[in-house]
Scaffold this motif. Sequence first.
Motif, PDB file in Angstrom:
ATOM      1  N   ALA A  93       0.782  -1.015   0.151  1.00 48.05           N
ATOM      2  CA  ALA A  93      -0.047   0.101  -0.064  1.00 48.05           C
ATOM      3  C   ALA A  93       0.854   1.340  -0.126  1.00 48.05           C
ATOM      4  N   GLU A  94       2.218   0.964   0.044  1.00 48.96           N
ATOM      5  CA  GLU A  94       3.067   2.378  -0.038  1.00 48.96           C
ATOM      6  C   GLU A  94       3.196   2.906  -1.457  1.00 48.96           C
ATOM      7  N   PRO A  95       3.442   4.055  -1.638  1.00 49.46           N
ATOM      8  CA  PRO A  95       3.599   4.792  -2.978  1.00 49.46           C
ATOM      9  C   PRO A  95       4.190   4.050  -4.057  1.00 49.46           C
ATOM     10  N   ASP A  96       5.499   3.656  -4.066  1.00 51.38           N
ATOM     11  CA  ASP A  96       6.245   2.853  -4.824  1.00 51.38           C
ATOM     12  C   ASP A  96       5.678   1.425  -5.383  1.00 51.38           C
ATOM     13  N   LYS A  97       4.770   1.199  -4.713  1.00 45.27           N
ATOM     14  CA  LYS A  97       4.125  -0.148  -5.165  1.00 45.27           C
ATOM     15  C   LYS A  97       2.704   0.066  -5.966  1.00 45.27           C
ATOM     16  N   GLY A  98       2.200   1.213  -5.889  1.00 43.97           N
ATOM     17  CA  GLY A  98       1.169   1.644  -6.847  1.00 43.97           C
ATOM     18  C   GLY A  98      -0.309   1.289  -6.502  1.00 43.97           C
ATOM     19  N   TRP A  99      -0.316   0.538  -5.099  1.00 48.50           N
ATOM     20  CA  TRP A  99      -1.746   0.136  -4.743  1.00 48.50           C
ATOM     21  C   TRP A  99      -2.112   1.079  -3.586  1.00 48.50           C
ATOM     22  N   THR A 100      -3.252   1.524  -3.658  1.00 47.47           N
ATOM     23  CA  THR A 100      -3.728   2.384  -2.465  1.00 47.47           C
ATOM     24  C   THR A 100      -4.483   1.630  -1.282  1.00 47.47           C
ATOM     25  N   ASP A 101      -4.641   0.599  -1.310  1.00 47.24           N
ATOM     26  CA  ASP A 101      -5.293  -0.151  -0.157  1.00 47.24           C
ATOM     27  C   ASP A 101      -4.646  -1.488   0.220  1.00 47.24           C
ATOM     28  N   ARG A 102      -4.999  -2.224   1.080  1.00 47.96           N
ATOM     29  CA  ARG A 102      -4.391  -3.397   1.591  1.00 47.96           C
ATOM     30  C   ARG A 102      -5.296  -4.451   1.252  1.00 47.96           C
ATOM     31  N   GLU A 103      -5.985  -4.655   0.131  1.00 48.20           N
ATOM     32  CA  GLU A 103      -6.751  -5.639  -0.474  1.00 48.20           C
ATOM     33  C   GLU A 103      -5.890  -7.016  -0.619  1.00 48.20           C
ATOM     34  N   GLU A 104      -6.520  -8.002   0.382  1.00 43.33           N
ATOM     35  CA  GLU A 104      -5.678  -9.109   0.435  1.00 43.33           C
ATOM     36  C   GLU A 104      -5.911 -10.107  -1.257  1.00 43.33           C
ATOM     37  N   SER A 105      -7.206  -9.572  -1.604  1.00 42.64           N
ATOM     38  CA  SER A 105      -7.354 -10.391  -2.723  1.00 42.64           C
ATOM     39  C   SER A 105      -6.462 -10.129  -4.004  1.00 42.64           C
ATOM     40  N   ARG A 106      -5.673  -9.085  -4.150  1.00 44.22           N
ATOM     41  CA  ARG A 106      -4.509  -8.751  -5.145  1.00 44.22           C
ATOM     42  C   ARG A 106      -3.559  -9.615  -5.062  1.00 44.22           C
ATOM     43  N   TRP A 107      -3.614 -10.538  -4.246  1.00 40.79           N
ATOM     44  CA  TRP A 107      -2.525 -11.439  -3.788  1.00 40.79           C
ATOM     45  C   TRP A 107      -2.987 -12.691  -4.612  1.00 40.79           C
ATOM     46  N   PRO A 108      -2.220 -13.381  -5.439  1.00 38.89           N
ATOM     47  CA  PRO A 108      -2.697 -14.434  -6.164  1.00 38.89           C
ATOM     48  C   PRO A 108      -2.512 -15.818  -5.493  1.00 38.89           C
ATOM     49  N   VAL A 109      -1.299 -15.733  -4.568  1.00 36.94           N
ATOM     50  CA  VAL A 109      -0.970 -16.454  -3.311  1.00 36.94           C
ATOM     51  C   VAL A 109      -0.534 -16.028  -2.336  1.00 36.94           C
ATOM     52  N   PRO A 110      -0.461 -16.575  -0.856  1.00 29.84           N
ATOM     53  CA  PRO A 110      -0.078 -15.770  -0.019  1.00 29.84           C
ATOM     54  C   PRO A 110       1.187 -15.815   0.198  1.00 29.84           C
ATOM     55  N   TYR A 111       2.127 -14.734  -0.258  1.00 31.06           N
ATOM     56  CA  TYR A 111       3.608 -14.581  -0.304  1.00 31.06           C
ATOM     57  C   TYR A 111       4.263 -14.813   1.092  1.00 31.06           C
ATOM     58  N   TRP A 112       3.537 -14.086   2.013  1.00 32.48           N
ATOM     59  CA  TRP A 112       4.048 -13.994   3.358  1.00 32.48           C
ATOM     60  C   TRP A 112       4.485 -15.586   3.962  1.00 32.48           C
ATOM     61  N   TYR A 113       3.624 -16.449   3.297  1.00 31.15           N
ATOM     62  CA  TYR A 113       3.818 -18.057   3.923  1.00 31.15           C
ATOM     63  C   TYR A 113       5.000 -18.420   2.907  1.00 31.15           C
ATOM     64  N   ILE A 114       4.979 -18.121   1.518  1.00 29.53           N
ATOM     65  CA  ILE A 114       6.001 -18.588   0.645  1.00 29.53           C
ATOM     66  C   ILE A 114       7.353 -18.056   1.195  1.00 29.53           C
ATOM     67  N   ASP A 115       7.372 -16.789   1.347  1.00 28.94           N
ATOM     68  CA  ASP A 115       8.819 -16.192   1.783  1.00 28.94           C
ATOM     69  C   ASP A 115       9.323 -16.703   3.060  1.00 28.94           C
ATOM     70  N   THR A 116       8.468 -17.064   4.134  1.00 29.63           N
ATOM     71  CA  THR A 116       8.681 -17.641   5.140  1.00 29.63           C
ATOM     72  C   THR A 116       9.170 -18.916   5.140  1.00 29.63           C
ATOM     73  N   GLY A 117       8.731 -19.493   4.127  1.00 30.04           N
ATOM     74  CA  GLY A 117       9.096 -21.101   3.857  1.00 30.04           C
ATOM     75  C   GLY A 117      10.582 -21.027   3.428  1.00 30.04           C
ATOM     76  N   MET A 118      10.836 -20.034   2.464  1.00 28.40           N
ATOM     77  CA  MET A 118      11.934 -19.950   1.836  1.00 28.40           C
ATOM     78  C   MET A 118      13.311 -19.778   2.907  1.00 28.40           C
ATOM     79  N   ALA A 119      12.796 -18.692   3.902  1.00 27.13           N
ATOM     80  CA  ALA A 119      13.562 -18.425   4.893  1.00 27.13           C
ATOM     81  C   ALA A 119      14.085 -19.687   5.824  1.00 27.13           C
ATOM     82  N   ALA A 120      12.828 -20.516   5.696  1.00 23.48           N
ATOM     83  CA  ALA A 120      13.076 -21.682   6.708  1.00 23.48           C
ATOM     84  C   ALA A 120      14.070 -22.584   6.136  1.00 23.48           C
TER      85      ALA A 120
END
Length: 199
Positions: A93-120
């Motif tokens: 929702a920050e200016p450099d990303k171009g979205w103006t809201d925090r709408e979860e439906s914009r995400w095709p997959v939950p990258y918060w879980y994917i990225d945490t899995g890669m960190a693991a």
Amino acid sequence: MDYYEVIHRRRMVRNFRDESIDDETVERIVSAGLQGPSAGFSQGFTFLALESPEDRERFWATNEHNAQPERIRRAPLVVIPFACKDAYLDRYAEPDKGWTDREESRWPVPYWYIDTGMAALNILHAAVAEELGALFFGIPDEDWPALRDAFDVPEAYDPIGAIVVGHPMDEQVESSADTRQRKNVEELVHGGDWDSPFR
């Protein structure tokens, strides 16, 4: 150790010696997780690293629905990777990303879980590079409230599982990797289109 050797040697270890890991090694292993990629460099993952017997016992006491045997509980380091969806919704929702809201439906997959899995996975690989063993296992969501309560974890953070790290016993417990063959490149990698072999 060569990186490709680390990849090939990585296995889920299910039997550990009751032997400590020095502080510098623990720091390198945990820090490796921080090198994981994250969408928009959101860095919405964090770790709970438990070394003292008291902290580890407090963790094991929260594992009511996926209790682990003593041979696993002997591992001297427990790392719980947590994913924070809010960090991603806020970042995009920050200016450099171009979205103006925090709408979860914009995400095709939950990258918060994917990225945490890669960190693991970085932590699992770092354990091998340190000539140690590691095991990743799931934490049923029924146990999340007890885990959060035991360690004052904010509600916004979801544990994607837990990693134990330690010195492997010579005798290991048989696992699926011992009874099933790893599929090869021809079976799992497609080239050009789905019906074309790779190379």
